[in-house]
Design an enzyme around this catalytic site. Structure first.
Site, mmCIF file in Angstrom:
data_model
loop_
_atom_site.group_PDB
_atom_site.id
_atom_site.type_symbol
_atom_site.label_atom_id
_atom_site.label_comp_id
_atom_site.label_asym_id
_atom_site.label_seq_id
_atom_site.Cartn_x
_atom_site.Cartn_y
_atom_site.Cartn_z
ATOM 1 C CG HIS A 82 3.014 1.053 3.594
ATOM 2 N ND1 HIS A 82 2.919 2.357 3.433
ATOM 3 C CD2 HIS A 82 4.360 0.969 2.924
ATOM 4 C CE1 HIS A 82 3.858 3.049 2.783
ATOM 5 N NE2 HIS A 82 4.710 2.173 2.384
ATOM 6 C CD GLU B 180 10.228 1.589 0.518
ATOM 7 O OE1 GLU B 180 10.621 0.945 -0.590
ATOM 8 O OE2 GLU B 180 9.287 2.440 0.337
#
Length: 219
Positions: A12, A92
């Site tokens: 990202h 994550e």
């Protein structure tokens, strides 16, 4: 089995937490947004990916975090050629819920000394835990290749550590090899390309910050 020509892994763009780690005291990790810089990074990646994919179809798997979903949106891929799914197993590494900045910094120092693969954050995950769920995702991904109409490309929009652990699992790297590598920068991507011998090769390696030191059974 119809294996894809490419498997592309994208980290990202820059998030609010990357720019200012004090935000973790006020916002949950999964809710953090892209910064202006992060959106620009995602747009730049999207331009390169659109050129790479051309008119080919894409099966996309995106971490359910806000910053990864925003990154995927800013790639601006042709929606008629993309089959997109949220994939929680690509999220994550969990560092716990509400985070105290000083405590996280201390735990990161502990992790650096203990090892990124085995150190488990208090109330969170170790790298080994993430490796296990990435392995579960890979089993699902392999099964998807059995579809005769599987897209020519797979796209994963995820996080830096998850990218490294995906490649560790895919290429059967050792823990020592994993520990010697750095995360990609925000907005970077790596491509696994299917060769004529039926094997995938990564277009460029992760940056190595040290020489791997294999674990010696004799101590």
């Amino acid at each position: 089995m119809s294996r894809p020509r490419r498997i592309v892994l994208v980290r990202h763009g820059e998030s609010e937490g990357n720019a200012d780690d004090s935000v973790y005291e006020r916002e949950p990790d999964h809710a953090l947004r892209l910064t202006k810089t992060g959106r620009e990074q995602a747009l730049a990646v999207g331009e390169r990916l659109r050129e790479l994919f051309g008119d080919e179809t894409i099966s996309a798997y995106v971490s359910p975090y806000r910053r990864t979903l925003q990154t995927f949106r800013e790639l601006r891929l042709d929606p008629t050629r993309v089959r997109m799914r949220e994939e929680p197993r690509l999220r994550e590494q969990d560092w716990g819920n509400w985070q105290d900045r000083d405590d996280v910094r201390l735990q990161k120092a502990y992790r650096d000394a203990y090892g990124h693969f085995f150190y488990r954050f208090a109330q969170g995950e170790s790298g080994a835990d993430v490796y296990d769920r990435v392995g579960s995702f890979l089993e699902s991904l392999y099964r998807s290749f059995e579809a005769p109409d599987h897209p020519e490309n797979v796209l994963l929009v995820t996080h830096g550590l998850t990218m490294r652990l995906f490649c560790m699992r895919w290429f059967h790297w050792s823990v020592a090899e994993f520990e010697a590598l750095s995360n990609p920068e925000n907005g970077e991507f790596r491509t696994l390309v299917l060769g004529p011998d039926g094997r995938y090769r990564m277009d460029r390696p992760f940056e190595r910050w040290t020489t791997p030191e294999p674990y010696d059974l004799d101590g």
